[in-house]
Design a protein around this motif. Structure first.
Motif, mmCIF file in Angstrom:
data_model
loop_
_atom_site.group_PDB
_atom_site.id
_atom_site.type_symbol
_atom_site.label_atom_id
_atom_site.label_comp_id
_atom_site.label_asym_id
_atom_site.label_seq_id
_atom_site.Cartn_x
_atom_site.Cartn_y
_atom_site.Cartn_z
ATOM 1 N N GLY A 1 12.067 -45.055 -27.279
ATOM 2 C CA GLY A 1 11.652 -45.390 -25.914
ATOM 3 C C GLY A 1 12.144 -46.770 -25.487
ATOM 4 O O GLY A 1 12.394 -47.004 -24.304
ATOM 5 N N TRP A 2 12.319 -47.676 -26.466
ATOM 6 C CA TRP A 2 12.801 -49.026 -26.134
ATOM 7 C C TRP A 2 14.204 -49.001 -25.524
ATOM 8 O O TRP A 2 14.617 -49.956 -24.867
ATOM 9 N N ALA A 3 14.939 -47.922 -25.724
ATOM 10 C CA ALA A 3 16.314 -47.849 -25.207
ATOM 11 C C ALA A 3 16.374 -47.097 -23.871
ATOM 12 O O ALA A 3 17.441 -46.689 -23.432
ATOM 13 N N VAL A 4 15.216 -46.930 -23.228
ATOM 14 C CA VAL A 4 15.191 -46.238 -21.938
ATOM 15 C C VAL A 4 14.816 -47.258 -20.861
ATOM 16 O O VAL A 4 13.804 -47.940 -20.984
ATOM 17 N N LYS A 5 15.625 -47.331 -19.802
ATOM 18 C CA LYS A 5 15.472 -48.424 -18.825
ATOM 19 C C LYS A 5 14.410 -48.110 -17.775
ATOM 20 O O LYS A 5 14.673 -48.230 -16.567
ATOM 21 N N LEU A 6 13.232 -47.706 -18.226
ATOM 22 C CA LEU A 6 12.204 -47.360 -17.240
ATOM 23 C C LEU A 6 11.733 -48.582 -16.464
ATOM 24 O O LEU A 6 11.214 -48.451 -15.356
ATOM 25 N N ARG A 7 11.928 -49.784 -17.020
ATOM 26 C CA ARG A 7 11.444 -50.977 -16.307
ATOM 27 C C ARG A 7 12.384 -51.371 -15.170
ATOM 28 O O ARG A 7 12.048 -52.204 -14.354
ATOM 29 N N THR A 8 13.561 -50.797 -15.117
ATOM 30 C CA THR A 8 14.467 -51.073 -13.995
ATOM 31 C C THR A 8 14.198 -50.042 -12.894
ATOM 32 O O THR A 8 13.489 -49.052 -13.111
ATOM 33 N N ASN A 9 14.816 -50.257 -11.751
ATOM 34 C CA ASN A 9 14.680 -49.268 -10.673
ATOM 35 C C ASN A 9 15.828 -48.277 -10.663
ATOM 36 O O ASN A 9 15.932 -47.442 -9.774
ATOM 37 N N THR A 10 16.710 -48.395 -11.666
ATOM 38 C CA THR A 10 17.908 -47.552 -11.653
ATOM 39 C C THR A 10 17.547 -46.103 -11.923
ATOM 40 O O THR A 10 16.830 -45.808 -12.884
ATOM 41 N N ASP A 11 18.059 -45.226 -11.097
ATOM 42 C CA ASP A 11 17.843 -43.805 -11.366
ATOM 43 C C ASP A 11 18.848 -43.356 -12.430
ATOM 44 O O ASP A 11 19.966 -43.862 -12.479
#
Ligand code: FAD
Length: 819
Positions: free
Chosen positions: A700-710
């Motif tokens: 999960g640490w390698a998933v950019k959920l904290r950014t707004n990028t789709d």
């Protein structure tokens, strides 16, 4: 037959065998799709009509086992839906063992079955005799018993599927031959037939052994080889029960099935016969409807002798009929499914290796889903058409490898066994040098890759066994070398792509789950997800400059990953992708002494401050500009050096010379496996697959959920991150160091099954067997749930005590994985 041929349809399915009919049925039943099925002869007239009809379910892949289990469920209820019988009989299946290795194989298989939720028992020779009294059991060690396997009538199932398809609106046209396609670029716009043309959106190629030539009409490679396969049908045998279990006797190379009071008996010989049709390109004749070859008793004799030894009553029994028919086999014994990368709208379902009846129901289900959604509904990697490469366009290579796979159909499946045919295929520039170092090679997607290096007193070849093999200690030495000193791996077979253009960064940000559009000189470890959040690919993306990215991925996933990225590039954007695999050799210099070695061969500053982890620099080594990637899969300080191919040998020599004072040696892929297991790095295809999301996998640490990028899979990831996880990947060690872990061992928590290992091996630094697997719990797998359990692994049908680990097993101060 319906007339006239329609001028258009949403989907055209080619082929009226079991696979085409099943796919059409599921397309219509599950998706309400507008489908036309075209069959050049009559339904079942290809391979389907003459199949023996044994239906087995257990395979080494959980997903394929699920597909085959689905077939059985479907065959059970098809008569109720369609009114047509399928001949389904749940007779169960006995597999006989006559030696210790086979018995070990079955003990492991019984564990695999349990892991996959299937009932399988090991039974004694006495029990076998009771179940199948006509058999000579004097040489048996025992047998495995799968009570839910059975047999069915191939033609009847197919006719039932066809009727079901019609009931759901499919238009089936027999006597219509597909002769070509009208193309717009790589997209089929119209299907040409001997009776007119049909405009369509999608084509599904289920043309059996003709699938290769039908694929070729659209530029698609379907690497299959028709092979002759024979069986006999005997007269009635007194005393044979109508519900006698189907029987596989692999040590004698034969199988049996009851049929109208007699036996169907066939086998897999070590010297199979290809069908050389004599037509240009080896094409299968168009008019081979219900075709058979002449009886070939000379060739069949080997099976007959073994069969009489097993069932002595056969000596007195007449043969009613011999069937000698062609069936499509493939280079790895698995069928071929999915979207062809060469064509935007052709899907393939072919190459069924004599288990098309067993697979038909389920293959139709998943292929229909894949066709409609553009994504496989579960992890189907082992059958995915994108597991092949350009090499598989080589007919001679495909034939040689396919015959080897056929010949091994019934041999004991030893762990770590390599194919021998068609080798050496693709070699790196270091091949001869590594041979000089006593490398023992394996092959992956045609590439020769060093698995291990034999010390002077060990013969440089694998000696197969069910326990520890002859390379065990040598790999341990390579492992230690990399943990404590420095080693060099030839990983030139890595697949490598370049993405260029002003829109490359934005395109990759949309495709990758991690942030990859970082500053030039940065590199990122990332997954690519499907819309369910499942992990489709696992790769490293280096930004070379503002508009150039260098992508490195696994050898085997080359075609798949290239196709996935290409398919998801936005139309009209300024971005191009190029496969540059053969342009770059890859030398991985790994170990705590690697900086000392690298700094001796370059003027570049490779200190931690100047060249930190997660960065890429172009540096000069031995007169070549090398792309140096500070990254690791073994968990030590190190660099992947990507060298313009012609310079690979010179750079290797320079590293070996500079590393001499540090005891540098080349090391192989088996050491990499051991090193990565200790560090908890996930392997794509086993630990992480399209069935698993990054949160379940601990990524999960390698998933950019904290950014707004789709990005593709974002919605599914948000949902996964917000809910309790129903499964989580965990590491395990067994307290007994002599246990052999291979993957698929059942995980017991407080005595109950909660999952199975996805990979297994041995960690030489920790001195213990290591495995990874998902622990499952419908109510969620919390840290407390994991910590509170007491664990065992079922290994070859025996429970051994185990310890669970949620952190890397070795040395948290080693090189980080995060970039
Ligand atoms: C001797 C033998 C024994 C076997 N025993 C078993 C068994 O016990 N259990 C088991 O599971 N499997 C068994 N099999 C395998 C099984 O028969 C096949 O895997 C299965 O039938 C394959 O089905 P299919 O639909 O892919 O191919 P096919 O049945 O060959 O169907 C393909 C169809 O496509 C049509 N077609 C081709 N080209 C065109 C075109 N250009 N236009 C229109 N139509 C076209 C063909 O006419 C054909 O009808 C056996 C096979 C053999 C040879």
């Amino acid at each position: 037959m319906e007339n006239p041929l329609p001028s258009q349809a949403r989907i055209v399915v080619i082929g009226g065998g079991i696979i085409g009919c099943s796919t059409a049925y599921h397309l219509a039943r599950d998706h309400g799709a507008d489908v036309v099925l075209l069959e050049q002869g009559t339904l079942t007239s290809g391979s389907t009509w003459h199949a023996a009809g044994l239906v087995g379910q257990l395979r080494s892949s959980a997903s394929i086992t699920q597909v085959l289990k689905y077939s059985v469920e479907l065959y059970k209820q098809l008569e109720t839906e369609t009114g047509l019988q399928t001949g389904w009989k749940m007779t169960g299946c006995l597999r006989l063992a006559t030696n210790a290795d086979r018995w070990t194989e079955y003990r492991r298989l019984a564990t695999t079955a349990r892991s996959f939720g299937m009932e399988m028992h090991l039974v004694s020779p006495e029990e076998v005799k009771r179940m199948w009294p006509l058999m000579d059991t004097s040489d048996l060690v025992g047998a495995s018993w799968l009570p839910t396997d059975g047999q069915a009538s191939p033609s009847d199932i197919t006719q039932a599927l066809a009727r079901g398809a019609r009931m759901h609106g499919v238009r089936i046209h027999e006597g219509v031959r597909v002769t070509g396609f009208d193309m717009d670029g790589n997209r089929i716009t119209r299907v040409r037939t001997n009776q007119g043309v049909i405009a369509c959106e999608t084509v599904v190629n289920c043309a059996g052994q003709w699938a290769r030539q039908v694929g070729a009409m659209a530029g698609v490679s379907v690497p299959l080889q028709p092979v002759k396969h024979q069986y006999i049908v005997t007269e009635r045998i007194p005393g044979l029960a109508p519900d006698a279990p189907t029987l596989r006797d692999p040590d004698r190379g034969i199988y049996f099935k009851e049929e109208v009071g007699g036996l169907v008996m066939g086998g897999y010989e070590p010297n199979p016969q290809s069908w050389h049709t004599g037509l240009p390109g080896g094409d299968v004749p168009d008019d081979w409807q219900f075709g058979l070859f002449d009886d070939d008793y000379d060739h069949f004799e080997q099976h007959l002798t073994q069969a009489i030894a097993r069932v002595p009553a056969l000596e007195e029994t007449g043969v009613k009929q011999m069937i000698n028919g062609p069936e499509s086999f493939t280079p790895d014994g698995n069928f071929i499914l999915g979207q062809a990368h060469e064509c935007a709208n052709m899907f393939v379902g072919a190459g069924f290796n004599a288990f098309g009846i067993a697979a038909g129901g389920g293959a139709g289900w998943v292929l229909a889903d894949w066709t409609m959604k553009g994504e496989a509904p579960l992890d189907l990697w082992v059958v995915d058409i994108r597991r092949f490469s350009e090499l598989h366009r080589d007919r001679a290579w495909v034939e040689a490898r396919t015959l080897e796979a056929y010949g091994k159909h019934y041999t004991v499946a030893f762990p770590h066994e390599e194919y021998e045919s068609g080798r050496p295929g693709i070699t790196s520039p270091l091949y001869e040098r590594l041979k000089g170092h006593r490398a023992v090679f394996g092959s992956k997607l045609g590439w020769e890759r060093p698995n291990w290096f034999a010390p002077d007193d060990v013969a440089p070849r694998d000696e197969l066994s069910m326990g520890r093999q002859n390379w065990f200690d040598a790999v341990g030495e390579e492992h230690r070398l990399v943990r404590e000193g420095v080693g060099v791996f030839d990983q030139s077979s890595f697949a490598k792509f370049e993405l260029r253009g002003s829109d490359a960064a934005a395109a990759l940000e949309r495709i990758c789950a991690n942030r990859v559009a970082r500053d030039p000189g940065r590199l990122t470890y990332t997954q690519i997800l499907n819309s369910r959040g499942g992990i489709e690919a696992d790769l490293t993306v280096a930004r070379v400059s503002d508009d150039l990215f260098y992508v490195v991925t696994g050898t085997g996933s080359r075609t798949h990953d290239l196709a996935w990225i290409t398919d998801h590039l936005p139309g009209g954007a300024d971005v191009r992708i190029e496969d540059v695999t053969e342009g770059w050799g890859t030398l991985s210099l790994m170990g705590p002494k690697s900086r000392e070695v690298l700094s001796a061969v370059t003027d570049a500053d490779v200190s931690n401050a100047a060249f930190p982890f997660g960065h890429m620099r172009e540096i000069e080594v031995a007169d070549h500009v090398v792309r140096a990637l500070r990254v690791t899969y073994v968990g030590e300080l190190g660099w992947e050096l990507h060298v313009p191919l012609a310079g690979t040998g010179k750079v290797f020599d320079a590293l070996m010379a500079a590393g001499k004072p540090h005891g540098i040696r080349p090391a192989g892929y088996r050491a990499i496996e051991s090193l990565r297991l200790e560090k908890g790095y996930r392997a794509w295809g086993s630990d992480i697959t399209p069935n698993d999301n990054p949160f379940e996998a601990g990524l999960g640490w390698a998933v950019k959920l904290r950014t707004n990028t789709d990005f593709i899979g974002r919605a599914a990831c948000e949902a996964a991150a917000a809910a309790p996880l129903k499964k989580r990947l965990a590491g395990f060690t067994t307290s007994d160091p002599s246990v052999v872990l291979l993957g698929r061992e059942t995980i017991l928590r407080n005595g109950s099954p909660v999952g199975y290992l996805t990979s297994g091996g041995f960690g030489y630094t920790v001195g213990l067997p290591i495995g990874y697997g998902y622990v499952r719990n419908a109510d969620g797998v919390s840290d407390a749930f994991l910590a509170e359990g007491s664990y065992e692994l079922v290994v070859a049908s025996e429970a051994v005590s185990a310890e669970l680990h949620m952190a890397p097993l070795h040395d948290p101060k080693g090189e980080r994985v995060k970039a």
